[in-house]
Design a protein around this motif. Structure first.
Motif, PDB file in Angstrom:
ATOM      1  N   LEU A  32       0.628  -1.337   0.268  1.00 51.69           N
ATOM      2  CA  LEU A  32       0.572   0.168   0.106  1.00 51.69           C
ATOM      3  C   LEU A  32       0.787   1.387  -0.177  1.00 51.69           C
ATOM      4  CD1 LEU A  32      -2.869   1.534   0.350  1.00 51.69           C
ATOM      5  CD2 LEU A  32      -2.301   0.792   2.807  1.00 51.69           C
ATOM      6  N   CYS A  33       2.112   1.159   0.708  1.00 54.01           N
ATOM      7  CA  CYS A  33       2.664   2.646   0.768  1.00 54.01           C
ATOM      8  C   CYS A  33       4.078   2.071   1.368  1.00 54.01           C
ATOM      9  CB  CYS A  33       2.138   3.416   2.243  1.00 54.01           C
ATOM     10  SG  CYS A  33       2.761   2.410   3.828  1.00 54.01           S
ATOM     11  N   ARG A  34       4.960   3.195   1.042  1.00 49.25           N
ATOM     12  CA  ARG A  34       6.578   3.181   1.127  1.00 49.25           C
ATOM     13  C   ARG A  34       7.129   3.612   3.209  1.00 49.25           C
ATOM     14  NH1 ARG A  34       9.076   5.799  -3.796  1.00 49.25           N
ATOM     15  NH2 ARG A  34       6.640   7.268  -3.751  1.00 49.25           N
ATOM     16  N   PRO A  35       6.961   3.133   3.703  1.00 52.85           N
ATOM     17  CA  PRO A  35       7.234   3.114   5.362  1.00 52.85           C
ATOM     18  C   PRO A  35       8.775   3.570   5.824  1.00 52.85           C
ATOM     19  CG  PRO A  35       6.134   1.287   5.259  1.00 52.85           C
ATOM     20  CD  PRO A  35       6.556   1.888   3.745  1.00 52.85           C
ATOM     21  N   VAL A  36       9.112   5.253   5.968  1.00 50.79           N
ATOM     22  CA  VAL A  36       9.729   4.966   6.196  1.00 50.79           C
ATOM     23  C   VAL A  36      10.148   6.098   7.733  1.00 50.79           C
ATOM     24  CG1 VAL A  36      11.845   6.853   5.705  1.00 50.79           C
ATOM     25  CG2 VAL A  36      10.416   6.338   4.480  1.00 50.79           C
ATOM     26  N   VAL A  37      10.906   5.108   8.794  1.00 52.53           N
ATOM     27  CA  VAL A  37      10.920   4.927   9.755  1.00 52.53           C
ATOM     28  C   VAL A  37      11.576   6.557   9.938  1.00 52.53           C
ATOM     29  CG1 VAL A  37      11.930   4.269  11.816  1.00 52.53           C
ATOM     30  CG2 VAL A  37      10.866   3.242  10.454  1.00 52.53           C
ATOM     31  N   VAL A  38      11.732   7.057  11.313  1.00 52.89           N
ATOM     32  CA  VAL A  38      11.745   8.132  11.721  1.00 52.89           C
ATOM     33  C   VAL A  38      12.499   7.740  13.220  1.00 52.89           C
ATOM     34  CG1 VAL A  38      12.534  11.368  11.811  1.00 52.89           C
ATOM     35  CG2 VAL A  38      10.573   9.890  10.613  1.00 52.89           C
ATOM     36  N   GLY A  39      14.148   7.674  13.720  1.00 51.09           N
ATOM     37  CA  GLY A  39      14.482   7.123  14.283  1.00 51.09           C
ATOM     38  C   GLY A  39      15.700   6.902  14.574  1.00 51.09           C
ATOM     39  N   SER A  40      16.116   6.181  15.322  1.00 51.44           N
ATOM     40  CA  SER A  40      17.386   6.213  16.427  1.00 51.44           C
ATOM     41  C   SER A  40      17.767   4.305  15.033  1.00 51.44           C
ATOM     42  CB  SER A  40      18.132   5.747  17.273  1.00 51.44           C
ATOM     43  OG  SER A  40      18.894   4.853  17.781  1.00 51.44           O
ATOM     44  N   ARG A  41      18.324   4.217  14.344  1.00 56.33           N
ATOM     45  CA  ARG A  41      19.326   3.138  13.586  1.00 56.33           C
ATOM     46  C   ARG A  41      19.649   2.451  14.798  1.00 56.33           C
ATOM     47  NH1 ARG A  41      23.489   1.948   8.278  1.00 56.33           N
ATOM     48  NH2 ARG A  41      23.113  -0.223   8.530  1.00 56.33           N
TER      49      ARG A  41
END
Length: 329
Positions: A32-41
């Motif tokens: 459905l979508c392309r999630p991009v996590v905003v956080g600490s690797r």
């Protein structure tokens, strides 16, 4: 083109990183979508191990934004000292980190890099320990976007709920059920649901008293405040009905008779949503320059770091962000 959804990690000491890691393994989300996590690797790497998940992490360059299918795509904000991270504990460092994830996600949304934001939970005590001057997501988003008084809507399966009042005592909530407030909420709710792409919506207003007050027998708020507001809105062309007894109106909305219900106080709507499906209830923030969805649970410090938390609400939050991002105006 599938929309890009910014997914904020939430408090690193809570279950946010775990529910995100698990949700990103859901094939339906990735279709459905392309999630991009905003956080600490570093946090995500550790959490993948905790949850027993095998995935590569692709750190995106903010300028090129080269998304890589089959990977956990991230904007890495290196703001967590892994040696001092204690899962399940209030921490000013984690509160500050959670706020910085929101800041970055809002920046990406306002720049058009992401189409919507789905947020994992933050912890109010950790935010306070970090001297972050906002009690939660809504207050942060108000400040970061310049939008005042954004409108919260719950969605679970086919049921949508708006709230006339929320975090006030029940006594105060009853006092706040006035003609003008109900009328304004009807107008705001119609505008919000139309932004989500619902055409010609039908809105219902829940009653405050048992059996809708029985014409003043069990209280006069329906006769004196709620009905006049509904009539005023209906006379202006809004397709709104009520007040309808709260023990039935949410059921009828869930089966499709109404597109949304205005709940008059916090627990009236929360109970209806969470009894229908506790794990899949999602909070949606309307009236921002972008769409924001969120899980409807907290940081669950008691089970953080154990890999046992359910990701169902995070899946729903990302899914709804992906679906509504295509129609949100």
């Amino acid at each position: 083109m599938k929309p890009i959804i910014g997914v904020t990690m939430g408090d690193p000491a809570g279950v946010g990183p775990e529910i995100i890691a698990k949700a990103l393994m859901d094939k339906g989300i990735l279709e459905l979508c392309r999630p991009v996590v905003v956080g600490s690797r570093a946090v995500m790497e550790e959490v993948l191990g905790i949850c027993g998940l095998d995935a590569n992490i692709n750190v995106l360059d903010e300028k090129e934004f080269l998304y890589k299918d089959g990977s956990v795509n991230m904007i890495n904000i290196d703001n967590v000292d892994m040696k001092s991270l204690i899962r399940g504990k209030v921490s000013g460092g984690c509160g500050r980190a959670a706020f910085e994830y929101i800041e970055k996600a809002v920046e990406l949304a306002l720049d058009g890099k992401v189409s919507a934001i789905a947020t994992a939970p933050v912890n109010k005590e950790s935010l306070r320990a970090a001297n972050v001057p906002y009690i939660g997501h809504t207050e942060m988003l108000e400040k970061l976007t310049g939008v005042t008084n954004p409108l919260t809507m719950f969605q679970v399966e086919g049921l949508r709920i708006f709230f006339l009042t929320r975090h006030v005592s029940l006594r105060k909530a009853c006092e706040m059920v006035t003609d003008d407030r109900v009328y304004e909420m009807i107008k705001r709710s119609f505008a919000a649901i139309k932004r989500l792409g619902v055409e010609d919506p039908i809105l219902a207003v829940a009653a405050l008293n048992p059996h809708g007050g029985e014409h003043g027998l069990f209280g006069d708020e329906e006769e004196n405040e709620i009905k006049p507001a509904i009539k005023r809105a209906a006379d202006e062309g809004y397709n709104v009905v009520g007040p309808l007894p709260a023990d039935s109106v949410f059921h009828f909305a869930a089966i499709g008779r109404y597109d949304a219900v205005i709940s008059l106080y916090h627990d009236q709507g929360h109970i209806a949503a969470k009894m229908l499906n506790f794990e899949k209830t999602v909070s949606i923030t309307n009236n921002l320059p972008f769409l924001r969805t969120s899980v409807d649970h907290g940081t669950a410090f008691d089970i953080a770091g154990k890999g046992i938390v359910s990701e169902a609400s995070m899946i729903e939050a990302i899914r709804l962000a992906g679906e509504y991002a295509l129609t949100y105006l």
